[in-house]
Enzyme design. Structure first.
Site, short mmCIF file in Angstrom:
data_model
loop_
_atom_site.label_atom_id
_atom_site.label_comp_id
_atom_site.label_asym_id
_atom_site.label_seq_id
_atom_site.Cartn_x
_atom_site.Cartn_y
_atom_site.Cartn_z
N CYS A 41 1.44 4.52 17.10
CA CYS A 41 2.70 4.48 17.84
C CYS A 41 3.82 4.85 16.88
O CYS A 41 4.17 4.08 16.00
CB CYS A 41 2.91 3.10 18.41
SG CYS A 41 4.29 3.07 19.54
N GLY B 288 -1.77 -6.21 -0.30
CA GLY B 288 -2.06 -7.64 -0.14
C GLY B 288 -2.35 -8.06 1.29
O GLY B 288 -3.27 -8.82 1.56
N GLN C 102 -7.95 -0.30 2.81
CA GLN C 102 -8.83 -0.88 3.83
C GLN C 102 -10.22 -1.20 3.27
O GLN C 102 -11.11 -1.56 4.04
CB GLN C 102 -8.94 0.06 5.03
CG GLN C 102 -7.63 0.22 5.79
CD GLN C 102 -7.22 -1.04 6.56
OE1 GLN C 102 -7.99 -2.01 6.69
NE2 GLN C 102 -6.00 -1.05 7.08
N GLY D 205 0.81 -1.22 0.00
CA GLY D 205 0.00 0.00 0.00
C GLY D 205 0.84 1.26 0.00
O GLY D 205 0.53 2.24 -0.69
N THR D 206 1.92 1.26 0.78
CA THR D 206 2.76 2.46 0.87
C THR D 206 3.36 2.80 -0.49
O THR D 206 3.33 3.95 -0.93
CB THR D 206 3.88 2.23 1.91
OG1 THR D 206 3.26 1.94 3.17
CG2 THR D 206 4.78 3.44 2.04
N1 PLP Z 1 -3.13 2.89 3.51
C1 PLP Z 1 -3.92 2.46 4.49
C2 PLP Z 1 -5.32 3.01 4.62
C3 PLP Z 1 -3.45 1.51 5.40
O1 PLP Z 1 -4.24 1.07 6.38
C4 PLP Z 1 -2.14 1.01 5.24
C5 PLP Z 1 -1.58 0.06 6.22
O2 PLP Z 1 -1.96 0.07 7.38
C6 PLP Z 1 -1.36 1.49 4.17
C7 PLP Z 1 -1.89 2.43 3.33
C8 PLP Z 1 0.03 0.99 3.95
O3 PLP Z 1 0.00 -0.30 3.37
P1 PLP Z 1 1.26 -1.26 3.48
O4 PLP Z 1 1.34 -1.71 4.89
O5 PLP Z 1 0.94 -2.38 2.52
O6 PLP Z 1 2.45 -0.50 3.03
#
Ligand code: PLP
Length: 393
Positions: free
Chosen positions: A328, A202, A181, A71-72
């Site tokens: 945190c 994933g 999410q 996601g990041t």
């Molecule tokens: N965006 C949202 C809404 C998330 O909840 C998260 C992870 O908690 C991310 C992005 C980041 O995803 P990842 O952990 O796959 O990098």
């Protein structure tokens, strides 16, 4: 000790079917999808099969799916890729996002601001919703990109993405949504939503950590984050994570089946039972994000005069994994930026807990949690000076 995991928004288990699909790709079918020999071609076929499965989940074309490391990365690729910050064109471009986004968006947006992009951060109402009116009045001539999440990780609150995307487009801007999410919890139709870019991860949908994808609308040119080979149609260089991609594809197929069977409704009933059970059984508790549409698995509850961290630890000792409403960061427990942005006080933000159920959560587990929570909360409150003085008043 029996362990009950109610932290699915942090990460989910890899489902057995997903692991089973992945395993051969570590040992027997381990080719490089860019190689022209037979093992390479088999790997390519597996990647393309997974791409079609993710595309089916998002109701888009396979060519619109770019595999990433999560996601990041998807969020960063969307923001940096769409704004092309290294070029002069980006200076003075305007980006609009919201105060309830994940840090993968917020910190990327702040970095873009340091590089000369103008940034507007919209505030939600008390239920956590970004109103279409607030976006409309923030739009400017130079607004190039709007990024608003589909479902919030802390509260589960769902944003009116279709309306928001339409407003961005009317003003000539692109629209990205972080659907990390939402994927596997809600039906997602990228075209119907009208978004240009959409991120998924994933490990929030029963595939492995370190896998993800970005939907990139056909015809949209993104500047890549990584330079290297011409993988992913030059949108994401680097040898594909073959087993991870296969796992994500299988998880997407299972998510599609799950959504079609109506099981999210059953999960919402379980979540509602947990919520009403706590509200009825524990005095001075309330829902954060009440009144908004929320994804079926999430509830964020305020336990007045309690430190969330203490409750998380006490529940962990009883075998129940939940998460503080607080993020945190660097070892310090800050009040959640999401709850603060919704106008809740720092005290309330620090006294809030997120319960996020998974597809495998059972009735029995919810019963056990409902028995444990009142007793743990009442014990912690007897130790809390704030509670004692509140009760004495
Ligand atoms: N965006 C949202 C809404 C998330 O909840 C998260 C992870 O908690 C991310 C992005 C980041 O995803 P990842 O952990 O796959 O990098």
């Amino acid at each position: 000790m029996r362990r009950i995991y109610l932290d699915a928004n942090a990460t989910t288990q890899v489902l057995p079917e997903v692991l089973e699909a992945m395993l051969p790709f570590y040992t027997q079918r381990f080719g490089n999808a860019s190689s022209i020999h037979q093992p390479g071609q088999q790997a390519r076929a597996a990647v393309e099969h997974a791409r079609a499965s993710v595309a089916a989940l998002l109701h888009c074309r396979p060519a619109e799916v770019v595999f990433t490391s999560g996601g990041t990365e998807s969020d960063n690729l969307a923001l940096f890729g769409a704004l092309q910050p290294a070029s002069e064109i980006a200076r003075g471009d305007h980006l609009i996002s919201s105060a309830v986004e994940h840090h993968a968006i917020l910190n990327a947006a702040e970095e873009l601001e340091r590089r000369g992009v103008e940034l507007t951060v919209l505030r939600p109402d008390r239920a956590g919703i970004i109103s279409p009116e607030s976006l409309r009045s923030a739009m400017r001539q130079n607004t190039r990109l709007v990024s608003i999440m589909l479902a919030n990780n802390e509260t589960g609150v769902i944003q009116p993405i279709k309306e928001l995307a339409a407003i961005a487009h009317e003003g000539g801007a692109l629209f990205h949504t972080d659907a990390v999410q939402a994927a596997g919890k809600l039906e997602i139709n990228a075209k119907d939503l009208g978004v240009d870019l959409l991120s998924i991860s994933g490990h929030k949908m029963y595939a492995p950590q370190g896998t993800g994808a970005l939907y990139v609308r056909r015809g949209l040119h993104l500047r890549p984050l990584l330079y290297g080979g011409s993988h992913e149609r030059q949108r994401r260089a680097g040898t594909e994570n073959l087993p991870g991609i296969v796992g994500l594809g299988r998880a997407a197929e299972l998510a599609q089946e799950y959504l079609q069977t109506g099981r999210p409704r059953k999960l919402a009933q379980l979540r509602d039972r947990l919520e009403t059970g706590i509200l009825a059984g524990v005095p001075q508790t309330e829902i954060n994000g009440e009144g908004a549409d929320r994804v079926a698995n999430t509830t964020n509850l305020h336990f007045a005069h309690l430190e969330a961290e203490a409750l998380v630890i006490a529940l962990d000792l009883k075998g129940i994994a939940v998460s503080g409403g607080s993020a945190c960061q660097s070892g310090a427990t800050d009040p959640s930026h999401v709850l603060l942005a919704m106008g809740l006080s720092p005290e309330r933000s620090r006294a809030s807990i997120r319960f996020s159920l998974s597809r495998t959560t059972t009735d029995d587990e919810i019963d056990a949690v409902l028995t444990t929570i009142p007793e743990v909360v009442s014990r912690l409150r007897t130790l809390s000076p704030a509670w004692k003085s509140a009760v004495a008043v």
